[in-house]
Design an enzyme around this catalytic site. Structure first.
Site, mmCIF file in Angstrom:
data_model
loop_
_atom_site.group_PDB
_atom_site.id
_atom_site.type_symbol
_atom_site.label_atom_id
_atom_site.label_comp_id
_atom_site.label_asym_id
_atom_site.label_seq_id
_atom_site.Cartn_x
_atom_site.Cartn_y
_atom_site.Cartn_z
ATOM 1 N N HIS A 163 41.366 40.956 53.030
ATOM 2 C CA HIS A 163 40.870 40.052 54.072
ATOM 3 C C HIS A 163 41.086 38.598 53.684
ATOM 4 C CE1 HIS A 163 37.229 40.603 51.486
ATOM 5 N NE2 HIS A 163 37.036 39.327 51.717
ATOM 6 N N HIS A 180 38.358 32.040 51.057
ATOM 7 C CA HIS A 180 39.024 32.827 50.013
ATOM 8 C C HIS A 180 39.932 33.876 50.622
ATOM 9 C CE1 HIS A 180 35.302 35.332 50.610
ATOM 10 N NE2 HIS A 180 36.125 36.339 50.419
ATOM 11 N N GLU A 238 39.465 36.639 45.593
ATOM 12 C CA GLU A 238 38.574 37.777 45.370
ATOM 13 C C GLU A 238 39.444 38.996 45.098
ATOM 14 O OE1 GLU A 238 36.303 38.852 48.870
ATOM 15 O OE2 GLU A 238 34.912 40.080 47.711
HETATM 16 CO CO CO Z 1 35.561 38.354 50.658
#
Ligand code: CO
Length: 134
Positions: A7, A79, A130
């Site tokens: 994502h 992020h 991440e």
């Molecule tokens: Co995230």
């Protein structure tokens, strides 16, 4: 080592307006808002054919994204999340290469109930990264 883009997370000042924008203007499938008090965020998931967008809004006084929103009042990209098969192996490889892992370096349970780590943006082209074990 990294796999799919899981994502992209975008911090937004108005979650309902952002959800409408993605649903009505961009024509995407958008979830209902989901409060994640343990992460200090409320999130709306935008499902795209090849990945997800996570719209994030601060929840609570100690939200980890409150400062980001204060610095970026219109919102902004927060992020990117890449999938890995083995998060401990990924962490050890990155640390050996000199990358900084945020926090105590141990994976935490992320917004999807899976182990995640965050990597210092200064070590990754100015982008908070991440890693999520899938
Ligand atoms: Co995230």
């Amino acid at each position: 080592m990294i796999g799919r883009l899981n994502h992209v997370a975008i911090v937004v000042p108005d979650l309902d307006a952002a959800a409408r924008l993605y649903r009505d203007t961009l024509g995407a499938t958008v979830s209902a808002p989901l409060a994640l008090p343990e992460h200090g965020v409320t999130t709306v998931f935008v499902e795209l054919p090849n990945t997800k967008i996570e719209l994030l809004h601060p929840l609570g006084e100690a939200s980890p994204i409150a400062k980001f929103l204060a610095a970026n009042p219109s919102g902004g990209m927060h992020h990117v999340c890449y999938e890995v098969d083995d998060i401990h192996a990924a962490r050890d490889r990155l640390k050996a290469a000199g990358a900084r892992v945020l926090g105590d370096g141990e994976p935490k349970t992320g917004a999807h109930g899976k182990p995640v780590l965050f990597l210092h943006p200064k070590d990754f082209c100015g982008t908070l990264v991440e890693l999520e074990q899938v």
